[in-house]
Design a protein around this motif. Sequence first.
Motif, PDB file in Angstrom:
ATOM      1  N   VAL A 108     -13.730  -9.987  -0.259  1.00 58.65           N
ATOM      2  CA  VAL A 108     -12.931  -8.755  -0.316  1.00 58.65           C
ATOM      3  C   VAL A 108     -13.137  -8.029  -1.638  1.00 58.65           C
ATOM      4  O   VAL A 108     -13.064  -6.800  -1.698  1.00 58.65           O
ATOM      5  CB  VAL A 108     -11.426  -9.028  -0.078  1.00 58.65           C
ATOM      6  CG1 VAL A 108     -11.178  -9.424   1.364  1.00 58.65           C
ATOM      7  CG2 VAL A 108     -10.888 -10.069  -1.032  1.00 58.65           C
ATOM      8  N   ASN A 109     -13.397  -8.787  -2.672  1.00 60.23           N
ATOM      9  CA  ASN A 109     -13.554  -8.183  -3.991  1.00 60.23           C
ATOM     10  C   ASN A 109     -14.828  -7.362  -4.086  1.00 60.23           C
ATOM     11  O   ASN A 109     -14.867  -6.318  -4.750  1.00 60.23           O
ATOM     12  CB  ASN A 109     -13.551  -9.267  -5.073  1.00 60.23           C
ATOM     13  CG  ASN A 109     -13.158  -8.734  -6.427  1.00 60.23           C
ATOM     14  OD1 ASN A 109     -12.222  -7.950  -6.543  1.00 60.23           O
ATOM     15  ND2 ASN A 109     -13.879  -9.143  -7.454  1.00 60.23           N
ATOM     16  N   ILE A 110     -15.892  -7.798  -3.403  1.00 57.21           N
ATOM     17  CA  ILE A 110     -17.172  -7.102  -3.484  1.00 57.21           C
ATOM     18  C   ILE A 110     -17.094  -5.723  -2.838  1.00 57.21           C
ATOM     19  O   ILE A 110     -17.901  -4.838  -3.126  1.00 57.21           O
ATOM     20  CB  ILE A 110     -18.292  -7.959  -2.834  1.00 57.21           C
ATOM     21  CG1 ILE A 110     -19.667  -7.490  -3.316  1.00 57.21           C
ATOM     22  CG2 ILE A 110     -18.208  -7.929  -1.324  1.00 57.21           C
ATOM     23  CD1 ILE A 110     -20.795  -8.397  -2.884  1.00 57.21           C
ATOM     24  N   ILE A 111     -16.086  -5.508  -1.978  1.00 48.53           N
ATOM     25  CA  ILE A 111     -15.893  -4.184  -1.362  1.00 48.53           C
ATOM     26  C   ILE A 111     -14.610  -3.520  -1.863  1.00 48.53           C
ATOM     27  O   ILE A 111     -14.108  -2.580  -1.261  1.00 48.53           O
ATOM     28  CB  ILE A 111     -15.910  -4.262   0.175  1.00 48.53           C
ATOM     29  CG1 ILE A 111     -14.829  -5.216   0.700  1.00 48.53           C
ATOM     30  CG2 ILE A 111     -17.286  -4.681   0.685  1.00 48.53           C
ATOM     31  CD1 ILE A 111     -14.691  -5.218   2.227  1.00 48.53           C
ATOM     32  N   SER A 112     -14.070  -4.030  -2.983  1.00 44.22           N
ATOM     33  CA  SER A 112     -12.930  -3.410  -3.694  1.00 44.22           C
ATOM     34  C   SER A 112     -11.695  -3.240  -2.814  1.00 44.22           C
ATOM     35  O   SER A 112     -11.034  -2.202  -2.855  1.00 44.22           O
ATOM     36  CB  SER A 112     -13.353  -2.050  -4.268  1.00 44.22           C
ATOM     37  OG  SER A 112     -14.457  -2.189  -5.125  1.00 44.22           O
ATOM     38  N   VAL A 113     -11.373  -4.275  -2.070  1.00 45.98           N
ATOM     39  CA  VAL A 113     -10.168  -4.245  -1.241  1.00 45.98           C
ATOM     40  C   VAL A 113      -8.897  -4.630  -1.997  1.00 45.98           C
ATOM     41  O   VAL A 113      -7.837  -4.024  -1.768  1.00 45.98           O
ATOM     42  CB  VAL A 113     -10.357  -5.130   0.010  1.00 45.98           C
ATOM     43  CG1 VAL A 113      -9.031  -5.502   0.650  1.00 45.98           C
ATOM     44  CG2 VAL A 113     -11.237  -4.413   1.031  1.00 45.98           C
ATOM     45  N   PRO A 114      -8.930  -5.638  -2.902  1.00 49.02           N
ATOM     46  CA  PRO A 114      -7.671  -6.034  -3.553  1.00 49.02           C
ATOM     47  C   PRO A 114      -6.945  -4.892  -4.261  1.00 49.02           C
ATOM     48  O   PRO A 114      -5.709  -4.818  -4.219  1.00 49.02           O
ATOM     49  CB  PRO A 114      -8.140  -7.113  -4.545  1.00 49.02           C
ATOM     50  CG  PRO A 114      -9.330  -7.723  -3.901  1.00 49.02           C
ATOM     51  CD  PRO A 114     -10.033  -6.557  -3.261  1.00 49.02           C
ATOM     52  N   LEU A 121      -1.984  -1.220  -3.938  1.00 40.73           N
ATOM     53  CA  LEU A 121      -1.322   0.076  -3.778  1.00 40.73           C
ATOM     54  C   LEU A 121      -0.460   0.130  -2.525  1.00 40.73           C
ATOM     55  O   LEU A 121       0.145   1.156  -2.224  1.00 40.73           O
ATOM     56  CB  LEU A 121      -2.365   1.190  -3.733  1.00 40.73           C
ATOM     57  CG  LEU A 121      -3.162   1.391  -5.027  1.00 40.73           C
ATOM     58  CD1 LEU A 121      -4.271   2.405  -4.819  1.00 40.73           C
ATOM     59  CD2 LEU A 121      -2.247   1.835  -6.150  1.00 40.73           C
ATOM     60  N   GLY A 122      -0.441  -0.975  -1.784  1.00 38.49           N
ATOM     61  CA  GLY A 122       0.431  -1.055  -0.617  1.00 38.49           C
ATOM     62  C   GLY A 122      -0.236  -0.783   0.709  1.00 38.49           C
ATOM     63  O   GLY A 122       0.425  -0.796   1.754  1.00 38.49           O
ATOM     64  N   TYR A 123      -1.550  -0.550   0.726  1.00 39.72           N
ATOM     65  CA  TYR A 123      -2.251  -0.290   1.986  1.00 39.72           C
ATOM     66  C   TYR A 123      -2.704  -1.603   2.617  1.00 39.72           C
ATOM     67  O   TYR A 123      -3.379  -2.414   1.982  1.00 39.72           O
ATOM     68  CB  TYR A 123      -3.460   0.617   1.752  1.00 39.72           C
ATOM     69  CG  TYR A 123      -3.078   1.994   1.262  1.00 39.72           C
ATOM     70  CD1 TYR A 123      -2.584   2.946   2.132  1.00 39.72           C
ATOM     71  CD2 TYR A 123      -3.211   2.330  -0.088  1.00 39.72           C
ATOM     72  CE1 TYR A 123      -2.221   4.216   1.686  1.00 39.72           C
ATOM     73  CE2 TYR A 123      -2.857   3.592  -0.543  1.00 39.72           C
ATOM     74  CZ  TYR A 123      -2.364   4.527   0.347  1.00 39.72           C
ATOM     75  OH  TYR A 123      -2.001   5.778  -0.105  1.00 39.72           O
ATOM     76  N   THR A 124      -2.350  -1.779   3.885  1.00 37.86           N
ATOM     77  CA  THR A 124      -2.680  -3.018   4.593  1.00 37.86           C
ATOM     78  C   THR A 124      -3.229  -2.768   6.001  1.00 37.86           C
ATOM     79  O   THR A 124      -3.474  -3.713   6.743  1.00 37.86           O
ATOM     80  CB  THR A 124      -1.430  -3.907   4.722  1.00 37.86           C
ATOM     81  OG1 THR A 124      -0.451  -3.228   5.543  1.00 37.86           O
ATOM     82  CG2 THR A 124      -0.827  -4.220   3.361  1.00 37.86           C
ATOM     83  N   TYR A 160       2.824   8.184  -4.604  1.00 44.52           N
ATOM     84  CA  TYR A 160       1.966   7.015  -4.792  1.00 44.52           C
ATOM     85  C   TYR A 160       1.471   6.955  -6.223  1.00 44.52           C
ATOM     86  O   TYR A 160       1.385   7.957  -6.929  1.00 44.52           O
ATOM     87  CB  TYR A 160       0.802   6.983  -3.800  1.00 44.52           C
ATOM     88  CG  TYR A 160      -0.163   8.145  -3.853  1.00 44.52           C
ATOM     89  CD1 TYR A 160      -1.129   8.246  -4.852  1.00 44.52           C
ATOM     90  CD2 TYR A 160      -0.133   9.133  -2.877  1.00 44.52           C
ATOM     91  CE1 TYR A 160      -2.028   9.299  -4.877  1.00 44.52           C
ATOM     92  CE2 TYR A 160      -1.019  10.195  -2.896  1.00 44.52           C
ATOM     93  CZ  TYR A 160      -1.967  10.269  -3.901  1.00 44.52           C
ATOM     94  OH  TYR A 160      -2.849  11.313  -3.939  1.00 44.52           O
ATOM     95  N   LEU A 161       1.158   5.724  -6.638  1.00 49.72           N
ATOM     96  CA  LEU A 161       0.579   5.447  -7.949  1.00 49.72           C
ATOM     97  C   LEU A 161      -0.718   4.691  -7.718  1.00 49.72           C
ATOM     98  O   LEU A 161      -0.722   3.594  -7.148  1.00 49.72           O
ATOM     99  CB  LEU A 161       1.541   4.600  -8.796  1.00 49.72           C
ATOM    100  CG  LEU A 161       1.009   4.069 -10.133  1.00 49.72           C
ATOM    101  CD1 LEU A 161       0.691   5.216 -11.097  1.00 49.72           C
ATOM    102  CD2 LEU A 161       2.034   3.107 -10.766  1.00 49.72           C
ATOM    103  N   LEU A 162      -1.827   5.295  -8.134  1.00 49.46           N
ATOM    104  CA  LEU A 162      -3.128   4.668  -7.948  1.00 49.46           C
ATOM    105  C   LEU A 162      -3.414   3.666  -9.056  1.00 49.46           C
ATOM    106  O   LEU A 162      -2.875   3.771 -10.165  1.00 49.46           O
ATOM    107  CB  LEU A 162      -4.237   5.721  -7.930  1.00 49.46           C
ATOM    108  CG  LEU A 162      -4.380   6.560  -6.659  1.00 49.46           C
ATOM    109  CD1 LEU A 162      -5.403   7.661  -6.875  1.00 49.46           C
ATOM    110  CD2 LEU A 162      -4.788   5.697  -5.483  1.00 49.46           C
ATOM    111  N   GLN A 163      -4.287   2.716  -8.755  1.00 47.62           N
ATOM    112  CA  GLN A 163      -4.737   1.791  -9.785  1.00 47.62           C
ATOM    113  C   GLN A 163      -5.453   2.580 -10.874  1.00 47.62           C
ATOM    114  O   GLN A 163      -6.169   3.545 -10.587  1.00 47.62           O
ATOM    115  CB  GLN A 163      -5.693   0.750  -9.188  1.00 47.62           C
ATOM    116  CG  GLN A 163      -6.095  -0.367 -10.135  1.00 47.62           C
ATOM    117  CD  GLN A 163      -4.929  -1.278 -10.477  1.00 47.62           C
ATOM    118  OE1 GLN A 163      -4.151  -1.637  -9.605  1.00 47.62           O
ATOM    119  NE2 GLN A 163      -4.814  -1.651 -11.747  1.00 47.62           N
ATOM    120  N   ASN A 164      -5.217   2.167 -12.102  1.00 49.91           N
ATOM    121  CA  ASN A 164      -5.885   2.863 -13.213  1.00 49.91           C
ATOM    122  C   ASN A 164      -7.397   2.736 -13.128  1.00 49.91           C
ATOM    123  O   ASN A 164      -7.931   1.803 -12.493  1.00 49.91           O
ATOM    124  CB  ASN A 164      -5.397   2.299 -14.550  1.00 49.91           C
ATOM    125  CG  ASN A 164      -5.738   0.828 -14.722  1.00 49.91           C
ATOM    126  OD1 ASN A 164      -5.419   0.023 -13.853  1.00 49.91           O
ATOM    127  ND2 ASN A 164      -6.363   0.473 -15.832  1.00 49.91           N
TER     128      ASN A 164
END
Length: 582
Positions: free
Chosen positions: A181-187, A192-195, A499-503
Amino acid sequence: MRLLSITIILFAGIMFAQSSVEKFTPQLNAVVSSVGGNEELLVWVFFTDKGNETQNYFLKPSTVVSEKSLKRRAKVLSQENIISENDLPVNQNYIDQIKSLGFQLKQKTKWFNGVSGWATKAELAQFANLPFVKQLDIVYRFRKDNFEEEIHNEIPEESNQNLSKPTGTNSLNYGQSLTQVNIISVPQVHDLGYTGNGITICMMDAGFDKWTTHQVFSTMNVIATWDFVNGDADVENGIDMGEGSHGTSTLSLIGGFYEGQLIGPAFGAEFILAKTENTESETPIEEDNWLAAMEWADSIGVDLTSTSLGYIDFDPPYPSYTWMDMDGNTCRITNSADYAVSLGIFVVNSAGNSGYDVHNTLGAPSDGDSVIAVGSVNSSGTRSGFSSVGPTVDGRIKPDLMAMGSNNYVACNGSNNCYSSWGSGTSWSCPMVAGAAALLLEADPSLTPMQLAALMKSTASKSTNPDNLYGWGIINTYAALQSLLTNADNTTKVPEDFYLLQNYPNPFNPSTKIRFAVPEKSNVKIYLYDILGSEISVILDEEVNPGVQEIELNGSNLTSGVYLLRMIANNYQQTIKISLLK
């Protein structure tokens, strides 16, 4: 005069016979000429029309597809074209007439106006004489590309073993599924709350054993199941035909959830499970099952589909597709997949596991111009040697996108807590891309399939230099989400939610950007805390106009470590973790 009448009758008979023979496709003719008279063939019977009593369906479209399906279609179709004759039921009178002549019904297709089933040569000749029969063809059957099951002696990659919760940056414990999941930047998107909430996904596979009992599916929302092989609702292993361990794994990859073990991208979505392959057959993939499942899913209101489907040549006397048929228009299964996209469904398919050749090594329907064909990379981002390549015969780049498909961590059906990382294949990478797509659709349900495809391609690793090995590259779900929420087309668009995005970047040194959005004029406060929750400073405390905003945090006065950012606005609160690395 009598001689003339006989001549006219004979001539008419010859013409009728010719027209009947012409209803056989060349492929069916080839099979018919090579089998015995009593051998039953799996065939298509296509009809000329849907009958005369069709107007009521157009007056009330919800009688043929669900309201959810109509809502999805409205993204791509005008209200007057929200349904077409393709959506109307196959004429039952036509079906009854060919059944009375010996036809054994298997599946129906509204989209192509026909039925599949078994018939002998003599029965086919009778069907061809019926005026409402338009064409007769063979049902194409594929042998499963079982690459995943053939490499159990491969040693799992060390980078995907014995992984625990990542330090500091993610809110969920992905266990050994972190790499994929990390290689496709899912975490970052999960944080951000998207599931995948509110998105309906249809999985098509050889069954889904233990979906009701395995711990990884304990929170999964399955809204419908159907076994198109045996004609019942049981898609697990039972007393009827087919074995569903493959589907157990693909389903866990896209939507499994068990912290500390495995978390898939779209664990908050709702699922439709369709068993379309019979593993007990030498040719388990029959195109009529897949087509019937796609039409069924459409009628329920599916948003996207994921199929880990591959093929190799048919056994004689059945005709075979070759790489030269991978043009996006020849294979019926490809045409049906493209048609599904035209109805607003995002169709994701494994590219295949036939590796590299001087020509394409694709399998239908991944050659479709509207189908997302997914190739495989390993944990380091390098293309897996087995991953199929393009281009299509008409020159289009394939695959489209890439995700990890080598030694993924998956659920297995050995027990209710069984996991494995021995398998590989584009069967594994396909649900990863489909799951990521569900997260983006959740963020903006108005996206059409073409818009979603363009978004994922434009933010992938090879977006500026696509090729026929990687396509547009490894997807970046977080970058796609950022682009979706902040792209130029949306600068004047008022967001629907806070919403607040990851920095970005993260980790950072010394400064990082923070994006957030407000749907209405609001007082926004953003606080910075240390990892123990002690307040360090107030970054923002002011009234903000509706829209997407961006501020900068300078960490020059901070030490390396993990910090918390909290946004508070009206009744909205969101906290993210950020990492300063000096």
